[in-house]
Every structure is written in C-alpha cells, then in structure tokens.
Design a protein around this motif. Sequence first.
Motif, PDB file in Angstrom:
ATOM      1  N   VAL A   1       0.826  -1.215   0.000  1.00  0.00           N
ATOM      2  CA  VAL A   1       0.000   0.000   0.000  1.00  0.00           C
ATOM      3  C   VAL A   1       0.859   1.264   0.000  1.00  0.00           C
ATOM      4  O   VAL A   1       0.555   2.230  -0.706  1.00  0.00           O
ATOM      5  CB  VAL A   1      -0.981  -0.017   1.193  1.00  0.00           C
TER       6      VAL A   1
ATOM      7  N   ILE B   1      -5.539   0.504  -3.955  1.00  0.00           N
ATOM      8  CA  ILE B   1      -5.450   0.534  -2.485  1.00  0.00           C
ATOM      9  C   ILE B   1      -6.788   0.117  -1.887  1.00  0.00           C
ATOM     10  O   ILE B   1      -6.840  -0.668  -0.938  1.00  0.00           O
ATOM     11  CB  ILE B   1      -5.042   1.940  -1.992  1.00  0.00           C
TER      12      ILE B   1
ATOM     13  N   ASN C   1      -9.625   2.479   3.514  1.00  0.00           N
ATOM     14  CA  ASN C   1      -8.510   3.426   3.505  1.00  0.00           C
ATOM     15  C   ASN C   1      -9.027   4.830   3.174  1.00  0.00           C
ATOM     16  O   ASN C   1      -9.315   5.149   2.025  1.00  0.00           O
ATOM     17  CB  ASN C   1      -7.437   2.982   2.509  1.00  0.00           C
TER      18      ASN C   1
END
Length: 118
Positions: free
Chosen positions: A26, A52, A59
């Motif tokens: 990531v 991601i 996220n």
Amino acid sequence: MAQLKGKIDDSVKECSKALELNPRYVKALIRRGEAHEKLENYEEAIADMKKILEIDPSNDQAIRNIRRLEPLAAEKREKLKEEMMGKLKDMGNNILGRFGMSLDNFKAVKDPNTGFCI
C-alpha cells in the motif's frame, strides 16, 4: 524543473518495481499515486488509489484522494479533447482551404442515439 520531473519519474519507477515484488504494498501505491499526481497523470493516480481500496476498502486517504483527483482528471480530459478538436479543425480547414472552403461552413449536430456528430 526538469531535474524535479526526473526525480518524480524515478519515484514512479521505483514504486513500480516494489509493486512487482509485492502488488499489495500500500505504501508504494500511495507514493506512486502521489508522484503521478505531481506529473498530472491523474488517471494513473486514481488507478493506484483504487488498487489501495481493493486491498483496504476502508482506507480514508485513498477515498479522499479519489474524490479530489476525479475532477482534475475530468478537467484534463476535457482540455485534451478541446485541443484535439482544435487540431482536427485546423487540419480540416487546411485541406478544405485548397478548395476555397472551411469547416466553419458546416454545422455538426450530435445524434442523440449514438452520441456521434453528424
């Protein structure tokens, strides 16, 4: 400026190498996305942010970045489209000018069924 662009390009390459080794890294996706943004490669930056979210759907940074980048990408696409249409019009006028004509004499109408101009 060219030196800075070179460093940003290098960052994209290094992050890409890291992602070849670990596609779920990531931090490399974030850094590469940020580098793409600095290069105004908004579509690529958005693609990295979406990757991601595939790895970590919660996220927040990726979600915020996508929301911020999408209007920039749309604006860039529109600008590129306008530039291309201008170049095509200039080329058409150059060719038609040999016959005493201009594209300004024609009107393009968008077909509502296909979206193409006729």
